[in-house]
Design a protein around this motif. Sequence first.
Motif, PDB file in Angstrom:
ATOM      1  N   MET A 195       2.067   6.649  -6.909  1.00  0.00           N
ATOM      2  CA  MET A 195       0.989   7.522  -7.367  1.00  0.00           C
ATOM      3  C   MET A 195       1.245   8.973  -7.001  1.00  0.00           C
ATOM      4  SD  MET A 195      -1.113   5.634  -9.002  1.00  0.00           S
ATOM      5  CE  MET A 195      -2.596   6.612  -9.210  1.00  0.00           C
ATOM      6  N   ILE A 254     -10.740  17.925  -1.701  1.00  0.00           N
ATOM      7  CA  ILE A 254     -11.370  18.774  -2.710  1.00  0.00           C
ATOM      8  C   ILE A 254     -11.075  20.246  -2.432  1.00  0.00           C
ATOM      9  CG2 ILE A 254     -13.553  19.540  -3.711  1.00  0.00           C
ATOM     10  CD1 ILE A 254     -14.617  16.714  -3.263  1.00  0.00           C
ATOM     11  N   ARG A 272      -7.406  21.083  -3.149  1.00  0.00           N
ATOM     12  CA  ARG A 272      -7.107  21.090  -4.587  1.00  0.00           C
ATOM     13  C   ARG A 272      -7.758  22.301  -5.222  1.00  0.00           C
ATOM     14  NH1 ARG A 272      -5.907  15.130  -7.022  1.00  0.00           N
ATOM     15  NH2 ARG A 272      -5.142  16.317  -8.777  1.00  0.00           N
ATOM     16  N   PHE A 323       0.830  -1.200   0.000  1.00  0.00           N
ATOM     17  CA  PHE A 323       0.000   0.000   0.000  1.00  0.00           C
ATOM     18  C   PHE A 323       0.870   1.257   0.000  1.00  0.00           C
ATOM     19  CE2 PHE A 323      -2.610   3.187   2.251  1.00  0.00           C
ATOM     20  CZ  PHE A 323      -3.812   3.085   1.565  1.00  0.00           C
ATOM     21  N   ARG A 331      -5.589  25.293  -4.573  1.00  0.00           N
ATOM     22  CA  ARG A 331      -4.330  25.336  -5.309  1.00  0.00           C
ATOM     23  C   ARG A 331      -4.499  25.349  -6.818  1.00  0.00           C
ATOM     24  NH1 ARG A 331      -0.885  22.561  -0.908  1.00  0.00           N
ATOM     25  NH2 ARG A 331      -2.534  22.732   0.620  1.00  0.00           N
ATOM     26  N   GLU A 332      -5.507  24.630  -7.304  1.00  0.00           N
ATOM     27  CA  GLU A 332      -5.596  24.405  -8.741  1.00  0.00           C
ATOM     28  C   GLU A 332      -6.655  25.243  -9.442  1.00  0.00           C
ATOM     29  OE1 GLU A 332      -6.000  20.235  -9.490  1.00  0.00           O
ATOM     30  OE2 GLU A 332      -4.360  19.700  -8.156  1.00  0.00           O
ATOM     31  N   ILE A 333      -7.620  25.736  -8.685  1.00  0.00           N
ATOM     32  CA  ILE A 333      -8.713  26.455  -9.333  1.00  0.00           C
ATOM     33  C   ILE A 333      -8.761  27.920  -8.948  1.00  0.00           C
ATOM     34  CG2 ILE A 333     -11.221  26.565  -9.586  1.00  0.00           C
ATOM     35  CD1 ILE A 333     -11.287  23.562  -9.244  1.00  0.00           C
ATOM     36  N   ARG A 358       1.574  11.596  -9.626  1.00  0.00           N
ATOM     37  CA  ARG A 358       0.355  11.913 -10.373  1.00  0.00           C
ATOM     38  C   ARG A 358      -0.592  12.768  -9.551  1.00  0.00           C
ATOM     39  NH1 ARG A 358      -1.370   6.535 -13.771  1.00  0.00           N
ATOM     40  NH2 ARG A 358       0.700   5.634 -13.934  1.00  0.00           N
ATOM     41  N   TRP A 359      -0.473  12.657  -8.246  1.00  0.00           N
ATOM     42  CA  TRP A 359      -1.373  13.411  -7.371  1.00  0.00           C
ATOM     43  C   TRP A 359      -0.800  14.769  -6.979  1.00  0.00           C
ATOM     44  CZ3 TRP A 359      -1.935   8.632  -3.653  1.00  0.00           C
ATOM     45  CH2 TRP A 359      -2.774   7.675  -4.249  1.00  0.00           C
ATOM     46  N   ILE A 397     -11.840  13.479   4.892  1.00  0.00           N
ATOM     47  CA  ILE A 397     -10.642  13.488   4.050  1.00  0.00           C
ATOM     48  C   ILE A 397     -10.991  13.952   2.637  1.00  0.00           C
ATOM     49  CG2 ILE A 397      -8.858  12.035   3.020  1.00  0.00           C
ATOM     50  CD1 ILE A 397      -8.860  10.382   5.552  1.00  0.00           C
ATOM     51  N   VAL A 398     -12.082  13.445   2.118  1.00  0.00           N
ATOM     52  CA  VAL A 398     -12.491  13.841   0.764  1.00  0.00           C
ATOM     53  C   VAL A 398     -12.771  15.339   0.692  1.00  0.00           C
ATOM     54  CG1 VAL A 398     -14.299  13.627  -0.969  1.00  0.00           C
ATOM     55  CG2 VAL A 398     -13.353  11.584   0.102  1.00  0.00           C
ATOM     56  N   HIS A 453       2.596   1.727  -3.332  1.00  0.00           N
ATOM     57  CA  HIS A 453       1.647   2.225  -4.334  1.00  0.00           C
ATOM     58  C   HIS A 453       1.402   3.724  -4.183  1.00  0.00           C
ATOM     59  CE1 HIS A 453      -1.749   2.268  -7.101  1.00  0.00           C
ATOM     60  NE2 HIS A 453      -2.372   3.015  -6.223  1.00  0.00           N
ATOM     61  N   PHE A 454       1.153   4.154  -2.972  1.00  0.00           N
ATOM     62  CA  PHE A 454       0.927   5.589  -2.762  1.00  0.00           C
ATOM     63  C   PHE A 454       2.173   6.397  -3.126  1.00  0.00           C
ATOM     64  CE2 PHE A 454      -3.009   6.899  -0.355  1.00  0.00           C
ATOM     65  CZ  PHE A 454      -3.747   5.797  -0.739  1.00  0.00           C
TER      66      PHE A 454
END
Lengths: 185, 185
Positions: A21, A101, A104, A14, A107-109, A24-25, A96-97, A17-18
């Motif tokens: 990833m 959101i 992100r 696990f 930072r991104e929008i 990408r994150w 967490i979700v 994998h993180f």
Amino acid sequence: MVQPMKLPPLHQEFVLHFGEMGSRWGINRTVGQIYALLFLSSEALNADQITEALGISRSNTSMGLKELQAWRLVRLKHVPDDRKDHFTTPDDLWEIVRILIEERKKREIDPTLSKLRALEMQGPAGDDYSEARISELREMIEMMTDFYEDMARLETEKLVRLMTYGSRLAGLIDKVGGYLPSTKR
Amino acid sequence: MVQPMKLPPLHQEFVLHFGEMGSRWGINRTVGQIYALLFLSSEALNADQITEALGISRSNTSMGLKELQAWRLVRLKHVPDDRKDHFTTPDDLWEIVRILIEERKKREIDPTLSKLRALEMQGPAGDDYSEARISELREMIEMMTDFYEDMARLETEKLVRLMTYGSRLAGLIDKVGGYLPSTKR
DNA sequence: CAGAGCTTTCAGTAATTTCCGAAAGTTCAG
DNA sequence: CTGAACTTTCGGAAATTACTGAAAGCTCTG
């Protein structure tokens, strides 16, 4: 991987994998690994434990934790009779979700939304097409972020109900009818 | 920035902004700039026009366009009486959003979902806590992606209606009542 | 089927990001 | 106040990623 990790196989896979990833994150490998490790751990861990479990340098752990705290994905937790700082992830996945959101979005929008507004403010400065395109983009982003905020305000239970209701929502709206915004100008 | 761009100020600022944001969005600077340029352009542009407008190398343009096509954010368009390939962005913003979500899902979520399923398959391999955490995470991701798919199936018009309905949706669901999934185990 | 016109690939270089160890900084018990 | 225990910062090495120019690869036209 310099040092091998000493972790149970499940955790090991696990965590790796993180790590992979991570890029990408938008976080780096070790940050991803630290998060994964804490996510699976029932108790809070201190920086040395993390350093050892992942086989990375102490300073790298420190940086990683700092970044995860900036993301609000990891929290300090004080353990009685221990001077060291201990770290955990929130255990409510919905929380967490929401955090993910929001961060992100931040930072991104948000920077782009500000930029678009600023460009519109400057008044006529390009051709009609590009100006229209910019306004359209801003409107779309506003609509989506407003919708997200509305959803985020709901209690988790209602939100789950709403989501499992899925495509049947459309029918529901049809029945109520009413509001009919213009989609194309 | 080696070569100065020759673009109207509005385009220039927009392009530079997308370039800077690129890294946060998981694409590189030039890819962001190419996209921005095409986004504001009413006609399709060919690779040489892009190269010149952005002051980058021809090969870099080629790479960038390839990546944007892999993302399905840029399309080939044939212009009569011109042998060169011309490129555009889809003009329906909703389509762009759908594409963005799908592609990000494919790159950022699907691999993890597979990994989680695989880990669960392997059977008891860690402590109870971490196993529960992994299942919980998988369930949450499935719920969200299923919901997205339901929404994506709707026609744009209905989707807009639904989104502008916002938080009132919750009330709507309450009235209908019925389904009550377990949120906590 | 030759070659003009265009696109892509590739190998090396440049730029950026990640990571480490050492040093500096902080906090608190005695 | 002092120093032990712990954390953070910092400069540079190592790894990764982006970019370029040159060469190779297509694909039509004539």
